[in-house]
Write an enzyme that holds these catalytic residues in place. Structure first.
Site, PDB file in Angstrom:
ATOM      1  N   TYR A   1     108.452 109.073 -38.176  1.00 29.68           N
ATOM      2  CA  TYR A   1     107.640 108.596 -39.291  1.00 29.68           C
ATOM      3  C   TYR A   1     107.346 109.731 -40.256  1.00 29.68           C
ATOM      4  O   TYR A   1     107.610 110.900 -39.958  1.00 29.68           O
ATOM      5  CB  TYR A   1     106.350 107.947 -38.781  1.00 29.68           C
ATOM      6  CG  TYR A   1     105.300 108.927 -38.276  1.00 29.68           C
ATOM      7  CD1 TYR A   1     105.492 109.646 -37.102  1.00 29.68           C
ATOM      8  CD2 TYR A   1     104.120 109.145 -38.984  1.00 29.68           C
ATOM      9  CE1 TYR A   1     104.538 110.544 -36.652  1.00 29.68           C
ATOM     10  CE2 TYR A   1     103.151 110.038 -38.534  1.00 29.68           C
ATOM     11  CZ  TYR A   1     103.373 110.730 -37.368  1.00 29.68           C
ATOM     12  OH  TYR A   1     102.438 111.626 -36.934  1.00 29.68           O
TER      13      TYR A   1
ATOM     14  N   LYS B   1     108.983 114.613 -36.046  1.00 28.35           N
ATOM     15  CA  LYS B   1     107.794 113.800 -36.330  1.00 28.35           C
ATOM     16  C   LYS B   1     107.981 112.429 -35.675  1.00 28.35           C
ATOM     17  O   LYS B   1     108.251 111.410 -36.332  1.00 28.35           O
ATOM     18  CB  LYS B   1     107.551 113.698 -37.838  1.00 28.35           C
ATOM     19  CG  LYS B   1     106.099 113.358 -38.168  1.00 28.35           C
ATOM     20  CD  LYS B   1     105.771 113.659 -39.606  1.00 28.35           C
ATOM     21  CE  LYS B   1     104.483 113.031 -40.079  1.00 28.35           C
ATOM     22  NZ  LYS B   1     103.267 113.502 -39.447  1.00 28.35           N
TER      23      LYS B   1
ATOM     24  N   GLU C   1      98.533 123.447 -32.486  1.00 25.67           N
ATOM     25  CA  GLU C   1      98.178 122.809 -33.761  1.00 25.67           C
ATOM     26  C   GLU C   1      97.162 121.719 -33.477  1.00 25.67           C
ATOM     27  O   GLU C   1      96.786 121.483 -32.331  1.00 25.67           O
ATOM     28  CB  GLU C   1      99.423 122.244 -34.453  1.00 25.67           C
ATOM     29  CG  GLU C   1     100.163 121.227 -33.613  1.00 25.67           C
ATOM     30  CD  GLU C   1     101.496 120.771 -34.192  1.00 25.67           C
ATOM     31  OE1 GLU C   1     101.669 120.812 -35.417  1.00 25.67           O
ATOM     32  OE2 GLU C   1     102.348 120.357 -33.387  1.00 25.67           O
TER      33      GLU C   1
ATOM     34  N   LEU D   1     104.861 121.096 -35.600  1.00 21.68           N
ATOM     35  CA  LEU D   1     105.519 120.415 -36.716  1.00 21.68           C
ATOM     36  C   LEU D   1     105.594 121.357 -37.921  1.00 21.68           C
ATOM     37  O   LEU D   1     104.646 122.101 -38.186  1.00 21.68           O
ATOM     38  CB  LEU D   1     104.700 119.170 -37.082  1.00 21.68           C
ATOM     39  CG  LEU D   1     105.334 118.257 -38.125  1.00 21.68           C
ATOM     40  CD1 LEU D   1     106.548 117.523 -37.531  1.00 21.68           C
ATOM     41  CD2 LEU D   1     104.326 117.221 -38.618  1.00 21.68           C
TER      42      LEU D   1
HETATM   43  C1  LIG Z   1     101.078 117.453 -35.118  1.00 18.31           C
HETATM   44  C2  LIG Z   1     100.949 117.650 -36.598  1.00 18.31           C
HETATM   45  N1  LIG Z   1     100.925 118.894 -37.080  1.00 18.31           N
HETATM   46  C3  LIG Z   1     100.786 119.109 -38.411  1.00 18.31           C
HETATM   47  C4  LIG Z   1     100.686 118.056 -39.304  1.00 18.31           C
HETATM   48  C5  LIG Z   1     100.562 118.331 -40.769  1.00 18.31           C
HETATM   49  O1  LIG Z   1     101.771 118.021 -41.410  1.00 18.31           O
HETATM   50  P1  LIG Z   1     101.788 117.644 -42.955  1.00 18.31           P
HETATM   51  O2  LIG Z   1     101.121 118.780 -43.662  1.00 18.31           O
HETATM   52  O3  LIG Z   1     103.227 117.579 -43.305  1.00 18.31           O
HETATM   53  O4  LIG Z   1     101.058 116.357 -43.099  1.00 18.31           O
HETATM   54  C6  LIG Z   1     100.716 116.751 -38.825  1.00 18.31           C
HETATM   55  C7  LIG Z   1     100.621 115.613 -39.747  1.00 18.31           C
HETATM   56  O5  LIG Z   1     100.604 114.479 -39.361  1.00 18.31           O
HETATM   57  C8  LIG Z   1     100.864 116.528 -37.438  1.00 18.31           C
HETATM   58  O6  LIG Z   1     100.907 115.289 -36.929  1.00 18.31           O
END
Ligand SMILES: Cc1ncc(COP(=O)(O)O)c(C=O)c1O
Length: 309
Positions: free
Chosen positions: A49, A166, A198, A223
C-alpha cells in the site's frame, strides 16, 4: 489527543468517511465497491500500500510515494492491473470527485483472488491483481497535536524482517499503535537489539543536546520514509547536521528534541517518551521550524519536497 464520537483517542482528525473507491479501473460509490472473500490481500495480507498526503488539494511528494509503490510491487512480484503512469491523473480525479482539500489518498494493490486458497503465487493468467484507492479528509495543516506535542512509548519490535516493503501485513503495527493509544500516547517506537527501529507508522528522529539530527540509516529494518527524505533536505537548509545511525531509547530520553515523520502526521513534535520529558516538555524550536517549512513548501504547490532517492 483528539477524541472521536466513541471516545477512543485518534491520531489524526479524519472528518469524513470516503464516499468513493477507485477499484480496478472504475470509480464506484464506496458501498458498491466489492472485493472477493478469496482476495489474497484479505487471506494472506499478500499486498502492498501507499499513503500520500493532500494539502490544499495538492498531492505532497507524490513522485516519491509512487516510486516506492513501484518498488514494493516489484519486491513482492505483483504486476499492477493499471499503468502506474496513469496514477497521478487518477489520484487527482479522485481528489476532485471527493472535493478534498486536505487529507490523504490511500492506494493498495494485492495479488488478487484465486478460486483456490494456496500459499504459493497463483497462476497470473488466472488471477488479476486488485488495485484500490480512496481518499480521506483529515486535518493536516492545523493538527492541534502539533501545538502541544505528543507522547511516545517504546515497545519490542516484533515485525517481520522486510520492513523496507510497505506491506499490508500490519498486525504488529496495529498492536503497537493500540498499546500506545491505551497508554495515552500518539505513537509507539519499536526497539530491536537495544536500538529504536521506527514508529509503528512513522520514522523516529531525535535532535541531540549538541544539535545533531539522528535517525536510523536505511536498510531492510525500516521503511524508506518519503517524509524522512524531506526532513534531510530541510535540515540541510537549516544547517542542522544529520547523522544516520541507530539510537537507543536512553539517548532519546536525553534528547533536546524528538519527532516522528510520516505522510499524514507530517513532522510531529514529541514531548514525552516513556514518561521522560523531552526538552522543556513543549515542541522544540527546530522541530517547529521543520514542520512549518515542510508545510510552507507543500502549500506552495511544490510537489518535489523530498530528496530524490
Ligand atoms: C513503519 C513506517 N515507517 C515510516 C513511515 C513513514 O513513511 P512516509 O514518510 O513515507 O509516510 C511509515 C508510514 O506509514 C511507516 O508505516
Amino acid at each position: 489527543m483528539s477524541q472521536n464520537t466513541s471516545g477512543i483517542p485518534r491520531n489524526i482528525a479524519m472528518t469524513s468517511i470516503p464516499s468513493l473507491a477507485f477499484l480496478n479501473g472504475q470509480f464506484l460509490p464506496m458501498a458498491e465497491a466489492r472485493i472477493s472473500v478469496l482476495d489474497r490481500g484479505f487471506l494472506f495480507a499478500d499486498g502492498i500500500y501507499e499513503v500520500v498526503a493532500v494539502v490544499r488539494g495538492v498531492l505532497v511528494d507524490c513522485p516519491g510515494h509512487l516510486a516506492r509503490l513501484q518498488r514494493s510491487l516489484r519486491e513482492i512480484r505483483i504486476t499492477p492491473p493499471i499503468s502506474l503512469d496513469e496514477l497521478p491523473t487518477l489520484m487527482r480525479e479522485l481528489i476532485a470527485r471527493e472535493q478534498l482539500d486536505e487529507g490523504l489518498v490511500y492506494l493498495q494493490c494485492t495479488r488478487g483472488a484465486h478460486p483456490q486458497r494456496a500459499f504459493h503465487f497463483p497462476d497470473p493468467a488466472q488471477t488479476t491483481p486488485t488495485f484500490v484507492m480512496f481518499a480521506q479528509r483529515g486535518q493536516l495543516l492545523h493538527n492541534p497535536l502539533a501545538e502541544t506535542g505528543v507522547k511516545v512509548i517504546t515497545l519490542p519490535d516484533i515485525r517481520w524482517r522486510r520492513r523496507d516493503i510497505k506491506s499490508t501485513a500490519l498486525l504488529a503495527s496495529v498492536l503497537g499503535k493500540q498499546a500506545a493509544t491505551e497508554a495515552g500516547a500518539f505513537e509507539a517506537w519499536m526497539v530491536e537489539d537495544g536500538y529504536v527501529t521506527e514508529g509503528t507508522s512513522s520514522t523516529a528522529c531525535i535532535i541531540t543536546a549538541d544539535d545533531v539530527l539522528i535517525t536510523r540509516p536505511l536498510s531492510q529494518d525500516v521503511l524508506d520514509s518519503i517524509t524522512r527524505r524531506a526532513v534531510f533536505r530541510l535540515a540541510r537548509e537549516a544547517g542542522l547536521p544529520v547523522s544516520q545511525r541507530a539510537f537507543t531509547p536512553q539517548e532519546a530520553y536525553a534528547a533536546r528534541e524528538a519527532f516522528t515523520a510520516s505522510a499524514t502526521a507530517l513532522i510531529m513534535p514529541i514531548v514525552d517518551i516513556d514518561g521522560h520529558r523531552i526538552g522543556d516538555g513543549t515542541p522544540g524550536p527546530r522541530t517547529r521550524w521543520l514542520r512549518q517549512r515542510y508545510l510552507q513548501l507543500a502549500c506552495s504547490e511544490n510537489p518535489e519536497i523530498a530528496e530524490p532517492s
